[in-house]
Design a protein around this motif. Structure first.
Motif, PDB file in Angstrom:
ATOM      1  N   VAL A  28       0.910  -1.098   0.005  1.00 21.19           N
ATOM      2  CA  VAL A  28       0.066   0.156  -0.043  1.00 21.19           C
ATOM      3  C   VAL A  28       0.685   1.268   0.149  1.00 21.19           C
ATOM      4  N   LEU A  29       0.533   2.343  -0.889  1.00 22.09           N
ATOM      5  CA  LEU A  29       1.307   3.586  -0.716  1.00 22.09           C
ATOM      6  C   LEU A  29       0.160   4.538  -0.267  1.00 22.09           C
ATOM      7  N   LEU A  30       0.439   4.997   0.745  1.00 25.09           N
ATOM      8  CA  LEU A  30      -0.459   6.421   1.167  1.00 25.09           C
ATOM      9  C   LEU A  30       0.364   7.399   0.646  1.00 25.09           C
ATOM     10  N   TYR A  31      -0.308   8.475   0.226  1.00 24.37           N
ATOM     11  CA  TYR A  31       0.242   9.674  -0.421  1.00 24.37           C
ATOM     12  C   TYR A  31      -0.607  10.978   0.069  1.00 24.37           C
ATOM     13  N   ASP A  32      -0.193  12.112   0.206  1.00 23.76           N
ATOM     14  CA  ASP A  32      -0.679  13.361   0.627  1.00 23.76           C
ATOM     15  C   ASP A  32      -1.366  13.624  -0.658  1.00 23.76           C
ATOM     16  N   ALA A  33      -2.860  14.006  -0.296  1.00 25.55           N
ATOM     17  CA  ALA A  33      -3.707  14.070  -1.590  1.00 25.55           C
ATOM     18  C   ALA A  33      -3.395  15.541  -2.270  1.00 25.55           C
ATOM     19  N   SER A  34      -2.715  16.412  -1.451  1.00 24.96           N
ATOM     20  CA  SER A  34      -2.577  17.687  -2.081  1.00 24.96           C
ATOM     21  C   SER A  34      -1.169  17.855  -2.973  1.00 24.96           C
ATOM     22  N   ARG A  35      -0.346  16.915  -2.831  1.00 27.55           N
ATOM     23  CA  ARG A  35       0.836  16.526  -3.891  1.00 27.55           C
ATOM     24  C   ARG A  35       0.412  16.147  -5.296  1.00 27.55           C
ATOM     25  N   ARG A  36       0.529  16.998  -6.175  1.00 24.70           N
ATOM     26  CA  ARG A  36       0.303  16.748  -7.539  1.00 24.70           C
ATOM     27  C   ARG A  36       1.334  17.101  -8.767  1.00 24.70           C
ATOM     28  N   ASP A  37       2.626  16.960  -8.070  1.00 30.64           N
ATOM     29  CA  ASP A  37       3.734  17.347  -8.894  1.00 30.64           C
ATOM     30  C   ASP A  37       4.159  16.127  -9.414  1.00 30.64           C
ATOM     31  N   ALA A  38       5.010  16.406 -10.405  1.00 31.54           N
ATOM     32  CA  ALA A  38       5.587  15.164 -11.447  1.00 31.54           C
ATOM     33  C   ALA A  38       6.133  14.193 -10.536  1.00 31.54           C
ATOM     34  N   ARG A  39       7.070  14.608  -9.545  1.00 30.63           N
ATOM     35  CA  ARG A  39       7.743  13.698  -8.809  1.00 30.63           C
ATOM     36  C   ARG A  39       6.735  12.609  -8.074  1.00 30.63           C
ATOM     37  N   MET A  40       5.731  13.296  -7.529  1.00 29.37           N
ATOM     38  CA  MET A  40       4.748  12.057  -7.039  1.00 29.37           C
ATOM     39  C   MET A  40       4.061  11.256  -8.083  1.00 29.37           C
ATOM     40  N   LYS A  41       3.810  11.946  -8.952  1.00 30.79           N
ATOM     41  CA  LYS A  41       2.918  11.152 -10.238  1.00 30.79           C
ATOM     42  C   LYS A  41       3.929  10.139 -10.663  1.00 30.79           C
ATOM     43  N   THR A  42       5.200  10.423 -10.758  1.00 31.01           N
ATOM     44  CA  THR A  42       6.095   9.234 -11.014  1.00 31.01           C
ATOM     45  C   THR A  42       6.101   8.178 -10.207  1.00 31.01           C
ATOM     46  N   LEU A  43       6.115   8.611  -8.738  1.00 27.97           N
ATOM     47  CA  LEU A  43       6.135   7.517  -7.682  1.00 27.97           C
ATOM     48  C   LEU A  43       4.950   6.730  -7.713  1.00 27.97           C
ATOM     49  N   LEU A  44       3.997   7.405  -7.781  1.00 25.69           N
ATOM     50  CA  LEU A  44       2.597   6.717  -8.136  1.00 25.69           C
ATOM     51  C   LEU A  44       2.411   5.498  -9.196  1.00 25.69           C
ATOM     52  N   GLU A  45       3.126   6.112 -10.172  1.00 25.15           N
ATOM     53  CA  GLU A  45       3.037   5.098 -11.356  1.00 25.15           C
ATOM     54  C   GLU A  45       3.691   4.117 -11.041  1.00 25.15           C
ATOM     55  N   ARG A  46       4.865   4.272 -10.450  1.00 19.48           N
ATOM     56  CA  ARG A  46       5.828   2.888 -10.014  1.00 19.48           C
ATOM     57  C   ARG A  46       5.225   2.091  -9.126  1.00 19.48           C
ATOM     58  N   ALA A  47       4.450   2.657  -8.335  1.00 20.39           N
ATOM     59  CA  ALA A  47       3.686   1.835  -7.308  1.00 20.39           C
ATOM     60  C   ALA A  47       2.505   0.992  -8.036  1.00 20.39           C
ATOM     61  N   LYS A  48       1.862   1.557  -8.957  1.00 24.22           N
ATOM     62  CA  LYS A  48       0.874   0.843  -9.600  1.00 24.22           C
ATOM     63  C   LYS A  48       1.360  -0.173 -10.196  1.00 24.22           C
ATOM     64  N   GLU A  49       2.404   0.023 -11.015  1.00 25.53           N
ATOM     65  CA  GLU A  49       3.062  -0.963 -11.820  1.00 25.53           C
ATOM     66  C   GLU A  49       3.777  -1.991 -11.029  1.00 25.53           C
ATOM     67  N   ALA A  50       3.992  -1.777  -9.833  1.00 22.22           N
ATOM     68  CA  ALA A  50       4.302  -3.062  -8.889  1.00 22.22           C
ATOM     69  C   ALA A  50       3.193  -3.645  -8.158  1.00 22.22           C
TER      70      ALA A  50
END
Length: 65
Positions: A28-50
């Motif tokens: 599970v990856l919990l993240y700050d809902a207010s973060r919408r930057d490219a760095r966060m998007k990349t991390l979320l994509e990696r997590a979903k791929e995993a």
């Protein structure tokens, strides 16, 4: 029978490294809902791929962890 261990990792570097080294260990990856930057998007994509579940949460809830 072995007992599953649960660990809480936080921070871009720690989570990003875990996703590179042992992606299936991130459940599970919990993240700050207010973060919408490219760095966060990349991390979320990696997590979903995993195969990790990704969930928005409030900063206060993250601080409690």
């Amino acid at each position: 029978m072995t007992e599953a261990k649960t660990a809480v990792l936080y921070g871009f570097h720690a989570v990003g490294t875990r996703l590179k080294i042992a992606p299936k260990s991130v459940q599970v990856l919990l993240y700050d809902a207010s973060r919408r930057d490219a760095r966060m998007k990349t991390l979320l994509e990696r997590a979903k791929e995993a195969g990790a579940r990704v969930a928005e949460t409030e900063p206060l809830q993250l601080d409690r962890l």
